[in-house]
Design a protein around this motif. Structure first.
Motif, short mmCIF file in Angstrom:
data_model
loop_
_atom_site.label_atom_id
_atom_site.label_comp_id
_atom_site.label_asym_id
_atom_site.label_seq_id
_atom_site.Cartn_x
_atom_site.Cartn_y
_atom_site.Cartn_z
N TRP A 70 0.71 -1.18 0.10
CA TRP A 70 -0.05 -0.13 0.05
C TRP A 70 0.88 1.11 -0.10
O TRP A 70 1.65 1.41 0.84
N ASP A 71 0.79 2.09 -0.89
CA ASP A 71 1.46 3.33 -1.00
C ASP A 71 0.37 4.45 -0.77
O ASP A 71 -0.44 4.78 -1.51
N ASP A 72 0.19 4.91 0.55
CA ASP A 72 -0.53 5.95 1.06
C ASP A 72 -0.48 7.25 0.22
O ASP A 72 -1.55 7.89 0.19
N ALA A 73 0.95 7.50 -0.20
CA ALA A 73 0.95 8.75 -0.67
C ALA A 73 0.17 9.06 -2.23
O ALA A 73 -0.44 9.87 -2.52
N ASN A 74 0.21 7.88 -2.92
CA ASN A 74 -0.62 7.86 -4.25
C ASN A 74 -1.77 7.08 -4.05
O ASN A 74 -2.74 7.02 -5.21
N GLN A 75 -2.10 6.51 -3.06
CA GLN A 75 -3.52 5.84 -2.81
C GLN A 75 -3.71 4.77 -3.67
O GLN A 75 -4.69 4.57 -4.37
N TRP A 76 -2.72 3.80 -3.90
CA TRP A 76 -2.73 2.66 -4.55
C TRP A 76 -1.95 1.63 -4.01
O TRP A 76 -0.90 1.91 -3.28
N TYR A 77 -1.90 0.36 -4.38
CA TYR A 77 -1.02 -0.77 -4.19
C TYR A 77 -0.12 -0.88 -5.14
O TYR A 77 -0.21 -0.80 -6.46
N ARG A 78 1.18 -0.65 -4.86
CA ARG A 78 2.24 -0.66 -5.81
C ARG A 78 2.47 -2.17 -6.22
O ARG A 78 2.17 -2.83 -5.68
N ARG A 134 -11.56 -0.77 1.64
CA ARG A 134 -11.57 0.69 1.52
C ARG A 134 -10.55 1.17 0.65
O ARG A 134 -10.69 2.11 -0.38
N ARG A 135 -9.29 0.48 0.95
CA ARG A 135 -8.45 0.69 -0.34
C ARG A 135 -8.56 0.15 -1.65
O ARG A 135 -8.21 1.01 -2.64
#
Length: 900
Positions: A710-718, A751-752
């Motif tokens: 989880w990449d919180d800055a980009n709001q996606w799973y890298r 949610r993600r």
């Protein structure tokens, strides 16, 4: 078989009379509505069209074949350059797209050919070692329908219902793979544009406009969802409907010509097919008359052994049938054309002694406003398919319904279960198949419509997706020529001492390479897994038996992870697995895909006995996957690609996208595998400690998944453990979507999951074609303002992110289904709209943009700047469109009769 063999022979002995010299008046059931020939058809008949053509059918001007795309950035064989061999695949366009392809005829595993958009018979795929499981770009110039009309006192008009084939050339020379020939030179052909070609598998329709009479042809094979017998038959129906729109009486006649042709031509080893012979037969009970063209010589190769064709018709009241059993198929066609041109009839005698070709003709008289339907059929009996230089020979699946039997008990001398019992198949069955096909014609047509109408006419599905879903099914028959009915013999020792498919009675193996163009995982466990829904609902016995063979292979393999079956000898020789340790395995998605498909089949069909039978293999695959996890981690690691490597390691189905350490795609599938094992273990009474261990492994892996990706800055799973930067993959939620479909726990934070889908759709779908149409969604995306990929493989020293920015057709369908299902779950109309838009975009490029040449040859992927840059036509991944349909309107509801 419809009737037991002994009684069938008794009927034939009683019914086969002398060669008919004249028309025999026969009673038939009244014809149904002009639209279909049966009730319940989808669509409406147009003026000039004798059949109901549904709205989603692909439609093209008859005989006008596009030139096809050819971009300077790809292999220039499309511009007439000489082939550069294996390097073509690295340039992305081998084999090239071929405009003008059409509906294939022939049952699954029976061998098949297309009726192309020129109206000729080809390309061909009768499979086996003679053609390497890649279709042969050839036509039969002698095979055609011909029409004669004489309206009132006017002179007769005679035309062959075919147009000249395309002669494709580029600036560097002729392009053979995009060209095919013409029918015989003595025949008067139609001009390109004198008709309309329509296709919605398994049906094709051609409406011809060159005559005063309305002339329409419908052609199809009896592909029946959920049924092996009709689906496997070597049967091609041709229904000709004629309507007299004039105010005068019209005398009309249709002739069907066919050569005594081999199934394979130009392959290595060469097909030997000698001892040609021909004869006519009539069954007075059914009213079927057919000309059979056979070959029977001791020197014939296995793929031609005791092989034959039958062309037949069942004339109705007011129709008259005539024939010739032999004309010169090696000549110009004038010998058979002259009597038909002169009178509309044939002489009921040989025109020569070559037995190289035969013909039948049916005549009728139409009053003003009158209409008639003439049903023809082409059947064949090429009962064997051979591999490994003819060292391995199988019976085809259809032979099991015409006498062929297999061993039903373990017997070492017989090769275990499912070996062919010598002498059980009588051979020379093409007339019997034709007789049954015409006798059962309306029943068979209703059986096809029983499932096909539910898709073709279902307005819940967007038109473009109905076009894609039904027409994409063509490859199940055309690209997959092996669906076996028993092993005849093999001089090649099986890899593991015993062959997969010999351990469980009633198993019939199906060979489904990803594509002959690249990749050959015939177990269907790589890109083929994207089409698991199509197989599960429409061809469930194929899915079951393939999974049985996979389970047997897993148990035979030393490490529980068998590699690809050998394309040169499938299901006899396979690549062995290697010892599993972290960072040393490629394609680590395959064990998890094999495992979840076993559970899916059991769940969809309520076949828990099947689940129990494959459960030991599932446990073994789970152990293999767990061995890929480091002792201090909870997710598997694939083999990494060293920086600057000339060729990438292949972590999974996206084989040239680097995975560094753990990656989101394989990790999601690992979670899915654990969730399946917990569910299956509990159902089957597995030891509580074992189930608890799987559950604990799942819980720890799910937590690690969130922490690592989880990449919180980009709001996606890298996508993977990039040392710097971040990038997101369109197919992040492949495993999550499958888990939802199978009623399993969430693999990711909901949610993600929703946040990634909602926020980043536009990032994937920014590309348009020259007309402004969405090209589809690219495979990966970067953060705003970033142009440098954080990791990039180098193929032969050329750094080019082809897979990262390509539009994968099947991935778009599957990701579209993911968006649709998530939209329903979260009550989010925008997600559902995006799912349909994404899937419809690739359907448009494949089935609506004629110049691309993708119809019936869907590419694995194409470029986001230009669809002319594409790779690997005929991959199986595009069958994922059936998952898209299921996410819109559940196939379990739409196809309940097929799903059993």
């Amino acid at each position: 078989m419809k009737r037991p063999i002994p009684s069938r022979r008794a009927v034939m002995r009683a019914a086969l009379g002398a060669v008919p010299a004249a028309f025999l008046p026969l009673a038939t059931a009244p014809l149904a509505a002009a639209g279909s020939g049966v009730s319940g058809s989808t669509g409406t008949a147009r003026r000039g069209s004798g059949f109901a053509v549904p709205e989603p059918a692909l439609s093209r001007p008859f005989g006008r074949v596009a030139h096809g795309v050819c971009d300077p950035a790809v292999s220039q064989t499309c511009d007439g350059a000489a082939s550069q061999g294996p390097i073509e695949a690295l340039k992305g366009a081998y084999p090239m797209s071929v405009p003008g392809l059409g509906i294939p005829l022939g049952g699954v595993g029976a061998g098949s050919f297309m009726i192309n958009q020129s109206g000729t018979f080809g390309p061909w795929n009768f499979g086996g070692g003679q053609n390497g499981d890649r279709w042969q770009n050839r036509i039969l110039p002698q095979a055609a329908f011909h029409f004669r009309e004489r309206v009132g006192n006017k002179s007769a008009v005679v035309r062959t219902l075919a147009a000249p084939g395309p002669r494709n050339s580029g600036s560097l020379g002729p392009v053979a793979d995009r060209s095919w020939g013409d029918p015989l030179p003595a025949w008067t052909l139609l001009k390109p544009g004198e008709g309309t070609y329509n296709a919605l598998y398994p049906f094709g329709w051609i409406d011809y406009t060159a005559f005063e009479t309305d002339v329409s042809l419908r052609f199809y094979s009896p592909i029946v969802a959920g049924e092996d017998r009709r689906t496997s038959l070597p049967v091609a129906y041709f229904d000709v409907r004629l309507t007299n729109r004039s105010t005068a009486v019209a005398d009309v006649s249709v002739m069907f010509t066919m050569p005594n042709a081999p199934g394979n031509v130009g392959g290595t080893p060469a097909t030997v097919r000698k001892g040609l012979a021909s004869r006519v037969r009539t069954n007075r009970t059914t009213g079927v008359t057919g000309v059979t063209l056979g070959s029977d010589d001791p020197s014939n190769t296995a793929d031609a052994h005791k092989s034959e064709w039958t062309i037949a018709a069942r004339p109705a009241k007011g129709q008259k049938i005539t024939y010739t059993t032999s004309w010169n198929g090696d000549g110009d066609g004038s010998d058979v054309y002259k009597p038909f041109r002169d009178s509309g009839a044939l002489g009921n005698a040989r025109l020569d002694d070559s037995a190289t070709a035969g013909a039948i003709a049916v005549q009728a008289r139409l009053e003003p406003g009158g209409s008639t339907l003439i049903p023809f059929v082409l059947t064949w009996d090429f009962p064997q398919i051979a591999y490994a230089d003819n060292k391995t020979v199988w019976m085809r699946r259809y032979t099991n319904f015409y006498g062929a039997r297999t061993t039903d008990r373990t017997n070492a001398s017989a090769g275990g279960y499912n070996a062919y019992i010598p002498g059980s198949y009588p051979f020379h069955q093409s007339f019997a198949i034709a007789d049954d096909a015409l006798d059962d014609r309306e029943k068979n047509l209703r059986a096809v419509h029983s499932w096909w109408d539910a898709i073709a006419g279902n307005s819940a599905y967007p038109k473009e997706l109905r076009t894609a879903a039904l027409n994409q099914l063509n490859q199940v028959a055309f690209k997959m020529p092996l669906w076996e009915g028993g092993l005849v013999s093999s001089a090649v020792a099986p890899t593991h001492g015993t062959r997969p498919g010999s351990h469980t009675p009633g198993t019939h193996l199906y060979w489904s390479p990803d594509s002959a163009a690249g990749g050959n995982n015939g177990m269907g466990s790589d890109v083929g897994s994207y089409g698991y829904m199509a197989y599960s609902y429409l061809f469930p016995s194929i899915e079951r038996d393939r999974l049985r063979a996979v389970a047997e292979s897993v148990m035979l393999d030393p490490y529980g992870n068998p590699g690809d079956p050998d394309v040169n000898n499938p299901w006899i020789t396979l690549a062995e697995g290697t010892a599993p340790t972290p960072d040393n395995q490629e394609f680590i998605d395959r064990p998890a895909k094999r495992l979840y498909r076993m559970y899916a089949h059991a769940r969809f069909h309520g076949d828990w006995d099947f689940l129990e039978s494959v459960y030991p293999a599932m446990k073994r695959m789970m152990a293999f996957l767990q061995a890929l996890v480091r002792s201090d981690e909870h997710l598997p690691r694939t083999r990494p690609t060293p920086e600057g490597a000339m060729l990438p390691a292949m972590p999974n189905t996206y084989n040239s996208i680097p995975a560094l350490g753990r990656d989101v795609y394989d990790s999601g599938l690992y979670l899915l595998a654990l969730a399946v094992m917990v569910k299956a273990g509990r159902r089957l009474g597995e030891d509580k400690a074992t189930v608890t261990a799987w559950q604990q492994a799942f819980d720890r892996a799910r937590t690690e998944f969130e922490d690592v990706f989880w990449d919180d800055a980009n709001q996606w799973y890298r996508y993977t453990e990039y040392p710097k930067g971040s990038a997101v993959h369109l197919d992040t939620f492949y495993a999550q979507h499958v888990a939802e479909r199978l009623g399993l726990p969430d693999l990711v934070d909901p949610r993600r999951y929703r946040a990634q889908l909602t926020r980043h759709y536009a990032r994937f779908t920014a590309d348009r074609d020259a007309e402004g149409n969405l090209l589809g969604a690219r495979t990966m995306a970067l953060p705003d303002g970033v142009t440098q990929w954080p990791a990039l493989s180098s193929i032969l020293g050329v750094a080019e992110p082809r897979q990262e920015i390509a539009v994968f057709t099947g991935t778009n369908y599957f990701a579209g289904a993911t968006y649709l299902a998530a939209g329903a779950r979260f009550h989010d109309a925008a997600l559902r709209r995006h799912g349909i838009e994404m899937a419809s975009a690739v359907s448009h490029q494949v089935w609506c943009v004629d110049e691309n040449g993708f119809a019936f040859d869907t590419p694995e992927a194409y470029g986001t700047s230009n669809a002319a840059i594409y790779s690997y036509p005929a991959y199986e991944r595009a069958l994922a469109v059936w998952d898209t349909l299921d996410a819109i309107d559940s196939l379990a509801t739409v196809l309940p009769s097929a799903h059993r």
